[in-house]
Design a protein around this motif. Sequence first.
Motif, PDB file in Angstrom:
ATOM      1  N   GLU A  35       0.810  -1.225   0.000  1.00  0.00           N
ATOM      2  CA  GLU A  35       0.000   0.000   0.000  1.00  0.00           C
ATOM      3  C   GLU A  35       0.840   1.270   0.000  1.00  0.00           C
ATOM      4  N   SER A  36       1.971   1.264   0.695  1.00  0.00           N
ATOM      5  CA  SER A  36       2.734   2.509   0.841  1.00  0.00           C
ATOM      6  C   SER A  36       3.329   2.986  -0.481  1.00  0.00           C
ATOM      7  N   GLY A  37       3.616   2.047  -1.374  1.00  0.00           N
ATOM      8  CA  GLY A  37       4.207   2.443  -2.647  1.00  0.00           C
ATOM      9  C   GLY A  37       3.255   2.318  -3.821  1.00  0.00           C
ATOM     10  N   TRP A  38       1.962   2.126  -3.532  1.00  0.00           N
ATOM     11  CA  TRP A  38       1.004   1.881  -4.606  1.00  0.00           C
ATOM     12  C   TRP A  38       0.777   3.128  -5.449  1.00  0.00           C
ATOM     13  N   ARG A  39       0.760   2.944  -6.745  1.00  0.00           N
ATOM     14  CA  ARG A  39       0.404   4.002  -7.683  1.00  0.00           C
ATOM     15  C   ARG A  39      -0.583   3.431  -8.690  1.00  0.00           C
ATOM     16  N   THR A  40      -1.429   4.284  -9.230  1.00  0.00           N
ATOM     17  CA  THR A  40      -2.402   3.815 -10.219  1.00  0.00           C
ATOM     18  C   THR A  40      -1.675   3.180 -11.401  1.00  0.00           C
ATOM     19  N   PRO A  41      -1.980   1.943 -11.747  1.00  0.00           N
ATOM     20  CA  PRO A  41      -1.304   1.305 -12.884  1.00  0.00           C
ATOM     21  C   PRO A  41      -1.722   1.949 -14.201  1.00  0.00           C
ATOM     22  N   ALA A  61     -13.534   7.913  -9.519  1.00  0.00           N
ATOM     23  CA  ALA A  61     -13.380   7.242 -10.812  1.00  0.00           C
ATOM     24  C   ALA A  61     -12.654   8.134 -11.809  1.00  0.00           C
ATOM     25  N   ALA A  62     -12.988   9.423 -11.815  1.00  0.00           N
ATOM     26  CA  ALA A  62     -12.349  10.354 -12.748  1.00  0.00           C
ATOM     27  C   ALA A  62     -10.870  10.496 -12.450  1.00  0.00           C
ATOM     28  N   ALA A  63     -10.520  10.647 -11.174  1.00  0.00           N
ATOM     29  CA  ALA A  63      -9.116  10.826 -10.799  1.00  0.00           C
ATOM     30  C   ALA A  63      -8.287   9.605 -11.176  1.00  0.00           C
ATOM     31  N   VAL A  64      -8.760   8.429 -10.815  1.00  0.00           N
ATOM     32  CA  VAL A  64      -7.988   7.204 -11.052  1.00  0.00           C
ATOM     33  C   VAL A  64      -7.930   6.876 -12.542  1.00  0.00           C
ATOM     34  N   ALA A  65      -9.035   7.072 -13.259  1.00  0.00           N
ATOM     35  CA  ALA A  65      -9.026   6.800 -14.703  1.00  0.00           C
ATOM     36  C   ALA A  65      -8.059   7.730 -15.433  1.00  0.00           C
ATOM     37  N   ALA A  66      -8.029   9.012 -15.036  1.00  0.00           N
ATOM     38  CA  ALA A  66      -7.097   9.963 -15.658  1.00  0.00           C
ATOM     39  C   ALA A  66      -5.659   9.615 -15.298  1.00  0.00           C
ATOM     40  N   ALA A 108      -8.241  14.761  -9.559  1.00  0.00           N
ATOM     41  CA  ALA A 108      -8.806  14.579 -10.899  1.00  0.00           C
ATOM     42  C   ALA A 108      -8.248  15.609 -11.876  1.00  0.00           C
ATOM     43  N   ARG A 109      -8.205  16.863 -11.466  1.00  0.00           N
ATOM     44  CA  ARG A 109      -7.728  17.923 -12.368  1.00  0.00           C
ATOM     45  C   ARG A 109      -6.242  17.762 -12.654  1.00  0.00           C
ATOM     46  N   ARG A 110      -5.438  17.443 -11.658  1.00  0.00           N
ATOM     47  CA  ARG A 110      -3.998  17.292 -11.864  1.00  0.00           C
ATOM     48  C   ARG A 110      -3.679  16.131 -12.794  1.00  0.00           C
ATOM     49  N   ALA A 111      -4.553  15.124 -12.766  1.00  0.00           N
ATOM     50  CA  ALA A 111      -4.325  13.976 -13.650  1.00  0.00           C
ATOM     51  C   ALA A 111      -4.793  14.251 -15.071  1.00  0.00           C
ATOM     52  N   GLY A 112      -5.468  15.384 -15.278  1.00  0.00           N
ATOM     53  CA  GLY A 112      -5.875  15.762 -16.628  1.00  0.00           C
ATOM     54  C   GLY A 112      -7.339  15.553 -16.945  1.00  0.00           C
ATOM     55  N   ALA A 113      -8.143  15.178 -15.952  1.00  0.00           N
ATOM     56  CA  ALA A 113      -9.574  15.003 -16.209  1.00  0.00           C
ATOM     57  C   ALA A 113     -10.230  16.355 -16.481  1.00  0.00           C
ATOM     58  N   LYS A 114     -11.114  16.388 -17.442  1.00  0.00           N
ATOM     59  CA  LYS A 114     -11.885  17.601 -17.742  1.00  0.00           C
ATOM     60  C   LYS A 114     -13.190  17.539 -16.943  1.00  0.00           C
ATOM     61  N   ILE A 115     -13.503  18.616 -16.233  1.00  0.00           N
ATOM     62  CA  ILE A 115     -14.702  18.641 -15.395  1.00  0.00           C
ATOM     63  C   ILE A 115     -15.656  19.695 -15.918  1.00  0.00           C
ATOM     64  N   GLU A 116     -16.815  19.255 -16.389  1.00  0.00           N
ATOM     65  CA  GLU A 116     -17.845  20.137 -16.919  1.00  0.00           C
ATOM     66  C   GLU A 116     -18.922  20.305 -15.847  1.00  0.00           C
ATOM     67  N   THR A 117     -19.134  21.525 -15.351  1.00  0.00           N
ATOM     68  CA  THR A 117     -20.079  21.752 -14.264  1.00  0.00           C
ATOM     69  C   THR A 117     -21.239  22.648 -14.706  1.00  0.00           C
ATOM     70  N   GLY A 303     -15.757   3.468  -7.127  1.00  0.00           N
ATOM     71  CA  GLY A 303     -15.273   4.367  -8.158  1.00  0.00           C
ATOM     72  C   GLY A 303     -13.872   4.003  -8.600  1.00  0.00           C
ATOM     73  N   GLU A 304     -13.012   3.668  -7.647  1.00  0.00           N
ATOM     74  CA  GLU A 304     -11.643   3.269  -7.995  1.00  0.00           C
ATOM     75  C   GLU A 304     -11.629   1.962  -8.769  1.00  0.00           C
ATOM     76  N   ALA A 305     -12.400   0.999  -8.318  1.00  0.00           N
ATOM     77  CA  ALA A 305     -12.440  -0.301  -8.989  1.00  0.00           C
ATOM     78  C   ALA A 305     -12.898  -0.166 -10.438  1.00  0.00           C
ATOM     79  N   ALA A 306     -13.897   0.696 -10.672  1.00  0.00           N
ATOM     80  CA  ALA A 306     -14.396   0.892 -12.036  1.00  0.00           C
ATOM     81  C   ALA A 306     -13.336   1.492 -12.926  1.00  0.00           C
TER      82      ALA A 306
END
Length: 310
Positions: A35-41, A61-66, A108-117, A303-306
């Motif tokens: 867990e301590s060194g885990w990063r999104t694959p 989901a947005a953060a991890v997917a991005a 989410a934003r730092r990973a590049g996800a676009k957020i439309e509000t 959300g992460e699992a998806a």
Amino acid sequence: DEIRPSSYDNFCWGEIHAGKPLAEVNNPQLGQKGESGWRTPLASKKRRVAIIGAGPAGLQAAAVAAQAGHDVTLFSRSTRVGGKLNWEIALPGRGEYHSLIGWLERQARRAGAKIETGEPADVNGVLAIKPDKVIVATGSHQRRPDNFTGDGIAARDWNPQSGQERAKGTAVLFDMDHSAATYGVADGLAQRYSRVFLLTPRTQIARNVNYCSAIGVYRRLYNAKVEIILAAEPVRLNNSVLTWRNAFTSQLSEIDDVALFVWSTPRLADDTLAAAFEQTGIETRRIGDCMAPRNLFCAIHEGEAAAITL
């Protein structure tokens, strides 16, 4: 700024106390090997992903997917992200999750996800970006109590910031939910009304709150002189008189001078949009309350699992 915020809500303690594995609401990797060194694959294939609903499940989901390298667009009907968690953090004693919403949005934003509000998503609008997959996280709503007649409001639609002056009359909260947020509503009502009743069809309250936090719930309600009525079901509200029945004997009783009746009931999934996307043939996945109304832990972990399984 990038450190994952901890939430001091006794959730971890409650899981251990119940004999379950170590777990945390907003850290799906806690207790897992490495867990301590885990990063999104990183994904082997980049996909264009549309996520509808910017509550905790959609944000995670947005953060991890991005982070995995996908092209992600997150659609939020509200002008701010967070979904119904924004309602909860406005309740007395529930502000603990405020930092979590900000952290999820930054991730989410730092990973590049676009957020439309600020615009409700529809099928045609989402399909215009030509997504390879749609993830629907549109949440849920509380159903009206069965066989009840008269006016009232769902707890999740009650505005805890709608005026701080003392209100006239009695407030009644019908509790089928037994969550910490419901007792945040009770705390808010007690601050505003001189008399508050808490009705529940069960034989005790706080059944969905870990034991340590439940002690605090009882302490707060009794100190605020909230009148707790067990095994009670509302029947009708007419001319400011609430009639309720005993769940075991069906004997009727009344509460006078009722100015506000609030129900906190089991939730129904808001899945109409998900069903519409499924009919288009595009690969669609429901997450969080949209799939099955549960708690914040399930929303974030799902959300992460998806996202990882894209």
